[in-house]
Design a protein around this motif. Structure first.
Motif, short mmCIF file in Angstrom:
data_model
loop_
_atom_site.label_atom_id
_atom_site.label_comp_id
_atom_site.label_asym_id
_atom_site.label_seq_id
_atom_site.Cartn_x
_atom_site.Cartn_y
_atom_site.Cartn_z
N LEU A 153 53.98 8.97 -8.00
CA LEU A 153 54.64 10.02 -7.22
C LEU A 153 55.27 9.45 -5.95
CD1 LEU A 153 52.02 12.87 -7.69
CD2 LEU A 153 54.37 12.85 -8.56
N ASN A 154 54.59 8.49 -5.32
CA ASN A 154 55.17 7.84 -4.15
C ASN A 154 56.42 7.06 -4.54
OD1 ASN A 154 55.08 6.84 -1.30
ND2 ASN A 154 54.80 4.88 -2.34
N ALA A 155 56.37 6.37 -5.67
CA ALA A 155 57.55 5.62 -6.14
C ALA A 155 58.71 6.56 -6.44
CB ALA A 155 57.19 4.81 -7.37
N ALA A 156 58.41 7.74 -6.96
CA ALA A 156 59.47 8.72 -7.25
C ALA A 156 60.19 9.13 -5.96
CB ALA A 156 58.88 9.94 -7.94
N LYS A 157 59.44 9.28 -4.87
CA LYS A 157 60.07 9.62 -3.59
C LYS A 157 60.97 8.47 -3.11
CE LYS A 157 56.44 12.71 -1.85
NZ LYS A 157 55.43 12.91 -0.78
N LEU A 158 60.49 7.24 -3.26
CA LEU A 158 61.29 6.09 -2.85
C LEU A 158 62.55 5.96 -3.70
CD1 LEU A 158 58.45 3.44 -2.35
CD2 LEU A 158 59.58 4.81 -0.60
N ALA A 159 62.44 6.32 -4.98
CA ALA A 159 63.61 6.28 -5.86
C ALA A 159 64.64 7.33 -5.46
CB ALA A 159 63.17 6.50 -7.31
N THR A 160 64.16 8.51 -5.10
CA THR A 160 65.06 9.58 -4.68
C THR A 160 65.83 9.18 -3.43
OG1 THR A 160 63.52 11.21 -5.59
CG2 THR A 160 65.19 12.03 -4.07
N ALA A 161 65.22 8.40 -2.56
CA ALA A 161 65.85 7.97 -1.31
C ALA A 161 67.08 7.10 -1.55
CB ALA A 161 64.85 7.24 -0.44
N VAL A 162 67.18 6.47 -2.73
CA VAL A 162 68.35 5.64 -3.04
C VAL A 162 69.23 6.28 -4.11
CG1 VAL A 162 67.33 3.47 -2.28
CG2 VAL A 162 66.98 4.23 -4.65
N GLY A 163 69.08 7.59 -4.28
CA GLY A 163 69.98 8.32 -5.16
C GLY A 163 69.62 8.30 -6.63
N ILE A 164 68.43 7.83 -6.97
CA ILE A 164 67.98 7.86 -8.37
C ILE A 164 67.33 9.23 -8.60
CG2 ILE A 164 66.51 6.80 -10.11
CD1 ILE A 164 68.77 4.98 -9.17
N ARG A 165 67.98 10.09 -9.35
CA ARG A 165 67.53 11.48 -9.46
C ARG A 165 67.19 11.90 -10.89
NH1 ARG A 165 68.21 14.36 -4.88
NH2 ARG A 165 68.29 16.35 -6.00
N ARG A 166 67.40 11.05 -11.88
CA ARG A 166 67.08 11.41 -13.26
C ARG A 166 65.71 10.83 -13.62
NH1 ARG A 166 71.09 11.29 -17.99
NH2 ARG A 166 69.42 12.68 -18.66
N MET A 167 64.68 11.59 -13.33
CA MET A 167 63.31 11.15 -13.57
C MET A 167 62.80 11.74 -14.89
SD MET A 167 61.92 9.20 -11.27
CE MET A 167 62.69 8.49 -9.82
N ALA A 168 62.45 10.86 -15.81
CA ALA A 168 61.85 11.33 -17.07
C ALA A 168 60.41 11.75 -16.84
CB ALA A 168 61.91 10.23 -18.12
N GLY A 169 59.79 11.22 -15.78
CA GLY A 169 58.39 11.55 -15.49
C GLY A 169 57.60 10.30 -15.19
N PHE A 170 56.27 10.44 -15.24
CA PHE A 170 55.40 9.29 -14.99
C PHE A 170 54.20 9.34 -15.91
CE2 PHE A 170 53.86 12.66 -12.24
CZ PHE A 170 52.48 12.57 -12.33
N LEU A 171 53.62 8.19 -16.18
CA LEU A 171 52.45 8.08 -17.05
C LEU A 171 51.23 8.65 -16.34
CD1 LEU A 171 51.02 7.14 -19.61
CD2 LEU A 171 50.91 4.83 -18.62
N HIS A 172 50.80 9.81 -16.78
CA HIS A 172 49.65 10.48 -16.16
C HIS A 172 48.38 9.64 -16.37
CE1 HIS A 172 47.00 13.52 -14.75
NE2 HIS A 172 46.52 13.84 -15.95
N GLY A 173 47.68 9.39 -15.26
CA GLY A 173 46.48 8.57 -15.33
C GLY A 173 46.74 7.10 -15.17
N GLY A 174 48.02 6.74 -15.02
CA GLY A 174 48.36 5.33 -14.82
C GLY A 174 48.17 4.49 -16.07
N MET A 175 48.25 3.18 -15.88
CA MET A 175 48.16 2.25 -17.01
C MET A 175 46.81 2.36 -17.73
SD MET A 175 50.04 0.12 -18.60
CE MET A 175 49.77 -1.04 -19.94
#
Length: 458
Positions: free
Chosen positions: A321-343
């Motif tokens: 979720l933190n990485a998603a915020k950092l991605a949004t800051a550089v204009g990356i807005r097409r998020m497929a999602g994230f792996l719930h529970g991590g690796m």
């Protein structure tokens, strides 16, 4: 007087909250996309954010002016040459904004961009001289801004020279310099310092480019160390000039099965854990870009297709979720999602993992001398020209979209940079593009090789 600097450490950006606590009024200059910090500061200090000022249309990060205006009702001010599509109040050189006893004065400083404006700060309760200047992307601590993001780079460099000598260097030596970027930002050169501020007098005496009196020599010197342009900069400028962005991007939690399906549909899997964790085990085909070190957003923007989907894998949900915020800051807005529970959730289901061998820089010479390895250097061109390992192949990590020419994907490939961070990205990209045996060189890089007395080509 109220004055606070707010840094975005991943991108090396600085923004400011300036105001008069007695009058209860404040302005935010160059707000970042995540605006909670300004709202919290204003509430804590007991002031209203009534104005938002932009030094220019930013090229390396998405502004938070839309979100902040919606949250506070503040008026957005920007130089008229910025010509944005959103509602705003344009200003010209010499415009002043009064915030109680505090005055913000516009100093038009084109070069980085035609509309660029610095803001001199005057505290009339103490004196009429500016005590500080918010220099934006004109003068940095130890360096100057890059001149190639809006006009011809020679024209831009000449513009910066004029702005420095006709505007900023006319300020008192005691005037503090608070820049729009810190060391590590792509909007400046290699001389940028991590220090958060300086003074006009100190920069006049110690900034090499400010000591150059000849405009043509200044242009040549400022262009000689110019690095690659910020990724997607034209798209980011378009976002910042366009209709106000009021919302962020929601990242949806996905099960391992959903990640597999999204991956099959073409989503780029980006692993944001440390490179050590990535090398030990990762989703096959994933790219390693850690969000735990500065520069995640810029590296992602270079690698990612803005029209394609991004899928994040972290140590846990908070990482992603933190990485998603950092991605949004550089204009990356097409998020497929994230792996719930991590690796961990991926491995708990027994799904396949890939690994990358780690090779200590001290062990590279023997392996290279034995003819066991091909070496790919993923640093920037300027670094390569300053010295590289004989026989190595040069491809900056952000240009790896296939196996580089002259490299056999069936044979072992050692990937190195200056420290090992960019090599982690490069190694993962080579593996993604079909290299059978990739080695990530860690613990140092080309400089370590040279300091050991090993041969270097220039």
């Amino acid at each position: 007087m109220l004055f606070r600097q707010v840094t975005h450490d991943d991108l090396g950006c600085a923004s400011y909250l300036v105001g008069d606590d007695a009058a209860g009024i404040a302005a935010v200059i160059d707000p970042r996309f995540e605006i909670d910090v300004y709202l919290d500061l204003a509430r804590y200090m007991g002031v209203r954010i009534e104005h938002i000022l932009e030094t220019h249309n930013h090229a390396d990060h998405v502004s938070g002016h839309g979100r902040l205006a919606l949250a506070t009702g503040a008026t957005i001010h920007v130089h008229r040459l910025a010509a944005p599509e959103y509602e705003h109040e344009p200003f010209d050189d010499g415009w002043e904004l009064a915030l109680g006893e505090v005055v913000v004065r516009a100093l038009h400083t084109p070069g980085h961009r035609p509309e660029h404006t610095a803001f001199a700060l005057v505290d009339r309760a103490r004196g009429e001289q500016p005590w500080a200047v918010l220099s934006g992307d004109s003068l940095f601590v130890g360096d100057i801004a890059r001149p190639d993001l809006a006009v011809d780079r020679v024209e831009g460099a000449r513009g910066i020279f004029r702005s420095l000598h006709e505007q900023l260097l006319t300020l008192p030596d005691s005037c503090e310099v608070w820049p729009g970027h810190l060391g590590g930002s792509m909007c400046g050169g290699p001389g940028m310092d991590m220090k958060v501020s300086s003074t006009i007098g100190y920069e006049r005496a110690h900034n090499p480019l400010l000591r150059e009196p000849d405009v043509e020599r200044f242009v040549a010197r400022s262009l000689a160390t110019l690095g690659p342009q910020p990724p997607n900069f034209e798209a980011i400028v378009s976002l910042n000039r366009g209709p106000l962005l009021a919302t962020g991007v929601e990242a949806t939690p996905l099960t391992p099965r959903q990640v597999e399906l999204k991956k099959g549909e073409g989503a780029l899997v980006v692993d944001v854990r440390t490179d050590q964790q990535f090398d030990e085990a990762h989703v096959p085909g994933a790219v390693c870009i850690t969000s735990l070190s500065a520069g995640f957003g810029s590296r992602l923007a270079w690698i990612a297709d803005r029209e394609g989907e991004i899928l994040l894998v972290g140590r846990d949900d908070d990482d992603a979720l933190n990485a998603a915020k950092l991605a949004t800051a550089v204009g990356i807005r097409r998020m497929a999602g994230f792996l719930h529970g991590g690796m961990t959730s991926w491995r708990e289901e027994g799904r396949p993992v890939a690994t990358i061998e780690r090779l200590a820089i001290g062990d590279l010479p023997a392996r290279a001398a034995a003819g066991e390895l091909q070496i790919v250097d993923v640093r920037e061109r300027r670094e390569w020209d300053e010295g590289h390992i004989p026989g190595s192949v040069h491809t900056p990590y952000h240009d790896i979209d296939a196996i580089p020419a002259g490299i056999d994907p069936e044979l072992p490939i050692a990937v190195l940079c200056a420290s090992g961070q960019r090599a982690a990205v490069g190694a993962s990209l080579l593996a993604r593009h079909g290299a059978k045996h990739v080695l990530h060189v860690v613990g140092g890089g080309v400089g370590t090789w040279e300091r050991a007395g090993l041969p270097i080509e220039r």
